[in-house]
Scaffold this motif. Structure first.
Motif, PDB file in Angstrom:
ATOM      1  N   GLU A   1      47.827  53.765  40.301  1.00  0.00           N
ATOM      2  CA  GLU A   1      46.744  54.725  40.531  1.00  0.00           C
ATOM      3  C   GLU A   1      45.520  54.424  39.670  1.00  0.00           C
ATOM      4  OE1 GLU A   1      49.593  58.567  41.649  1.00  0.00           O
ATOM      5  OE2 GLU A   1      48.618  58.434  39.689  1.00  0.00           O
ATOM      6  N   ASP A   2      45.732  53.809  38.506  1.00  0.00           N
ATOM      7  CA  ASP A   2      44.632  53.558  37.579  1.00  0.00           C
ATOM      8  C   ASP A   2      44.225  52.088  37.548  1.00  0.00           C
ATOM      9  OD1 ASP A   2      44.714  56.218  37.027  1.00  0.00           O
ATOM     10  OD2 ASP A   2      45.666  56.032  35.062  1.00  0.00           O
ATOM     11  N   SER A   3      44.446  51.385  38.657  1.00  0.00           N
ATOM     12  CA  SER A   3      44.031  49.994  38.785  1.00  0.00           C
ATOM     13  C   SER A   3      42.725  49.909  39.566  1.00  0.00           C
ATOM     14  CB  SER A   3      45.109  49.168  39.492  1.00  0.00           C
ATOM     15  OG  SER A   3      46.281  49.098  38.697  1.00  0.00           O
ATOM     16  N   PHE A   4      41.895  48.936  39.214  1.00  0.00           N
ATOM     17  CA  PHE A   4      40.569  48.783  39.805  1.00  0.00           C
ATOM     18  C   PHE A   4      40.380  47.348  40.291  1.00  0.00           C
ATOM     19  CE2 PHE A   4      40.329  52.158  36.770  1.00  0.00           C
ATOM     20  CZ  PHE A   4      39.379  53.065  37.226  1.00  0.00           C
ATOM     21  N   THR A   5      39.717  47.204  41.420  1.00  0.00           N
ATOM     22  CA  THR A   5      39.169  45.927  41.863  1.00  0.00           C
ATOM     23  C   THR A   5      37.665  46.104  41.909  1.00  0.00           C
ATOM     24  OG1 THR A   5      41.134  45.390  43.173  1.00  0.00           O
ATOM     25  CG2 THR A   5      39.102  44.221  43.716  1.00  0.00           C
ATOM     26  N   PHE A   6      36.925  45.190  41.306  1.00  0.00           N
ATOM     27  CA  PHE A   6      35.483  45.409  41.153  1.00  0.00           C
ATOM     28  C   PHE A   6      34.744  44.069  41.164  1.00  0.00           C
ATOM     29  CE2 PHE A   6      37.501  44.856  37.092  1.00  0.00           C
ATOM     30  CZ  PHE A   6      36.636  44.055  36.359  1.00  0.00           C
ATOM     31  N   ARG A   7      33.431  44.156  41.405  1.00  0.00           N
ATOM     32  CA  ARG A   7      32.569  42.976  41.343  1.00  0.00           C
ATOM     33  C   ARG A   7      31.903  42.920  39.974  1.00  0.00           C
ATOM     34  NH1 ARG A   7      31.581  44.855  46.513  1.00  0.00           N
ATOM     35  NH2 ARG A   7      29.747  45.997  45.804  1.00  0.00           N
ATOM     36  N   TYR A   8      31.823  41.708  39.423  1.00  0.00           N
ATOM     37  CA  TYR A   8      31.153  41.547  38.139  1.00  0.00           C
ATOM     38  C   TYR A   8      30.594  40.135  38.036  1.00  0.00           C
ATOM     39  CZ  TYR A   8      34.961  38.667  36.243  1.00  0.00           C
ATOM     40  OH  TYR A   8      35.858  37.655  36.016  1.00  0.00           O
ATOM     41  N   PHE A   9      29.806  39.880  37.028  1.00  0.00           N
ATOM     42  CA  PHE A   9      29.230  38.555  36.801  1.00  0.00           C
ATOM     43  C   PHE A   9      29.864  37.961  35.548  1.00  0.00           C
ATOM     44  CE2 PHE A   9      26.138  40.620  39.466  1.00  0.00           C
ATOM     45  CZ  PHE A   9      25.709  39.605  40.310  1.00  0.00           C
ATOM     46  N   ARG A  10      30.504  36.823  35.720  1.00  0.00           N
ATOM     47  CA  ARG A  10      31.129  36.161  34.586  1.00  0.00           C
ATOM     48  C   ARG A  10      30.255  34.997  34.130  1.00  0.00           C
ATOM     49  NH1 ARG A  10      33.721  31.438  36.334  1.00  0.00           N
ATOM     50  NH2 ARG A  10      34.145  31.345  38.583  1.00  0.00           N
ATOM     51  N   PRO A  11      30.350  34.628  32.848  1.00  0.00           N
ATOM     52  CA  PRO A  11      29.526  33.528  32.340  1.00  0.00           C
ATOM     53  C   PRO A  11      29.844  32.211  33.042  1.00  0.00           C
ATOM     54  CG  PRO A  11      30.503  34.787  30.541  1.00  0.00           C
ATOM     55  CD  PRO A  11      31.170  35.245  31.802  1.00  0.00           C
ATOM     56  N   ASP A  12      28.821  31.403  33.263  1.00  0.00           N
ATOM     57  CA  ASP A  12      29.009  30.059  33.804  1.00  0.00           C
ATOM     58  C   ASP A  12      29.419  29.127  32.662  1.00  0.00           C
ATOM     59  OD1 ASP A  12      28.901  27.587  34.959  1.00  0.00           O
ATOM     60  OD2 ASP A  12      26.783  27.658  35.507  1.00  0.00           O
ATOM     61  N   PRO A  13      30.600  28.503  32.762  1.00  0.00           N
ATOM     62  CA  PRO A  13      31.027  27.603  31.683  1.00  0.00           C
ATOM     63  C   PRO A  13      30.008  26.506  31.396  1.00  0.00           C
ATOM     64  CG  PRO A  13      32.826  27.988  33.227  1.00  0.00           C
ATOM     65  CD  PRO A  13      31.596  28.575  33.843  1.00  0.00           C
ATOM     66  N   GLY A  14      29.191  26.148  32.392  1.00  0.00           N
ATOM     67  CA  GLY A  14      28.192  25.108  32.194  1.00  0.00           C
ATOM     68  C   GLY A  14      26.884  25.608  31.620  1.00  0.00           C
ATOM     69  N   GLY A  15      26.798  26.908  31.362  1.00  0.00           N
ATOM     70  CA  GLY A  15      25.582  27.457  30.767  1.00  0.00           C
ATOM     71  C   GLY A  15      24.539  27.889  31.774  1.00  0.00           C
ATOM     72  N   GLY A  16      24.864  27.854  33.054  1.00  0.00           N
ATOM     73  CA  GLY A  16      23.899  28.257  34.073  1.00  0.00           C
ATOM     74  C   GLY A  16      23.871  29.765  34.271  1.00  0.00           C
ATOM     75  N   GLU A  17      23.398  30.166  35.453  1.00  0.00           N
ATOM     76  CA  GLU A  17      23.322  31.584  35.768  1.00  0.00           C
ATOM     77  C   GLU A  17      24.719  32.187  35.870  1.00  0.00           C
ATOM     78  OE1 GLU A  17      20.605  33.587  36.218  1.00  0.00           O
ATOM     79  OE2 GLU A  17      19.477  31.874  35.407  1.00  0.00           O
TER      80      GLU A  17
END
Length: 289
Positions: free
Chosen positions: A138-154
């Motif tokens: 009941e307390d689990s979430f699926t969501f959109r987010y922005f993770r860091p680019d390992p190469g340093g990009g956007e």
């Protein structure tokens, strides 16, 4: 108890001396059947629980940290003592035991090395990390987010999945603890202790602390880098899962997650070698969340 722990080794040695040299006839003896058990520490500043700390669980991990243990925190109100009831609600859904070795911290530690952390242990006890799978869902979430680019990009748009353990791990009564504390000097090797768990008379787990991914010393050291550990704090080392992992005939993940406490008519018990046996009757009601 926390007051005794805070006073350090000298206070414990003094107490031992008084017990060793005192007149046994002068001590009041209490019938153990008349005792109402409390948790051996009733007001720790925190109860830290090491997550998924068993090599048998590696097979089900799709992603996990490899250079540090993950952990979560329970509150004081989750504590119940030996032979005290675990009060559940049917709305919790599948709720199972997790039999664990628990460490009682003896002095303040921060950024400790493994050796320093182990030297700061006051003693050991048993914890049952009661877990509601129903509330976890009941307390689990699926969501959109922005993770860091390992190469340093956007930053990269990604999909994430997470759950929060406040209810499914931290509800009142979800941390049976006890029956007592065994001091550090009486346990030669906390990383080689048999652990067993019973639901009524049925054995549902048999394991050993040597199967922990993170040893007691290493787990405490890592936790102390994030959270200052204080005298009387509890660090629960992670669940025993099942059969002896040296025995190929035993399944890697046996029946703990199928040991549903809801509507169980009887008790749940956890035994750790050298520490005794923690038993709690289970009660289920129809109350709301």
């Amino acid at each position: 108890m926390i007051g005794l722990i805070r006073k350090g080794p000298a206070a414990l040695d003094s107490l031992r001396g008084a017990l060793a040299t005192g007149n046994a006839a002068s001590f009041q003896r209490i019938d153990i059947d008349q005792v109402s058990w409390l948790p051996p520490v009733t007001a720790p500043s925190k109860i830290v629980c090491i997550a998924l700390n068993n090599r048998a669980l590696d097979a089900v991990k799709l992603r996990a940290p490899t250079d540090h243990p993950a952990f979560f925190v329970k509150t004081q109100t989750a504590l119940v003592g030996h032979e005290q009831p675990i009060n559940l609600r049917r709305s919790f859904g599948l709720t199972h035991p997790e039999p664990e070795l628990a460490v009682i911290i003896g002095r303040r530690i921060k950024d400790a090395s493994p050796d320093e952390a182990l030297a700061a242990v006051f003693g050991y006890t048993i914890m049952n990390d009661v877990t509601s799978v129903g509330m976890r869902e009941e307390d689990s979430f699926t969501f959109r987010y922005f993770r860091p680019d390992p190469g340093g990009g956007e930053p990269i748009a990604s999909e994430g999945h997470t759950t929060y353990p406040g209810r499914y791990k931290g509800s009142d009564g979800f941390a049976p603890l006890g029956p007592c504390i065994v001091t550090r000097d009486e346990i030669a090797d906390p990383d080689n202790l048999d652990i067993r768990c019973w639901l009524g008379d049925q054995l549902v787990a048999s394991d050993n602390t040597r199967n922990y991914v993170w040893s007691v010393a290493n787990a405490l050291s890592h936790v102390s880098r994030t959270m200052t550990l204080l005298p009387g704090d509890v660090v629960s080392m992670g669940t025993a899962v099942g059969g002896d992992l040296d025995d190929a005939d035993q399944p890697a993940i046996p029946g703990i997650t199928k040991a549903n406490l809801v509507d169980h008519q009887g008790s749940v018990s956890v035994e750790v070698a050298g520490l005794g046996r923690l038993s709690n009757p289970v009660s289920t009601s129809d109350g709301p969340y």
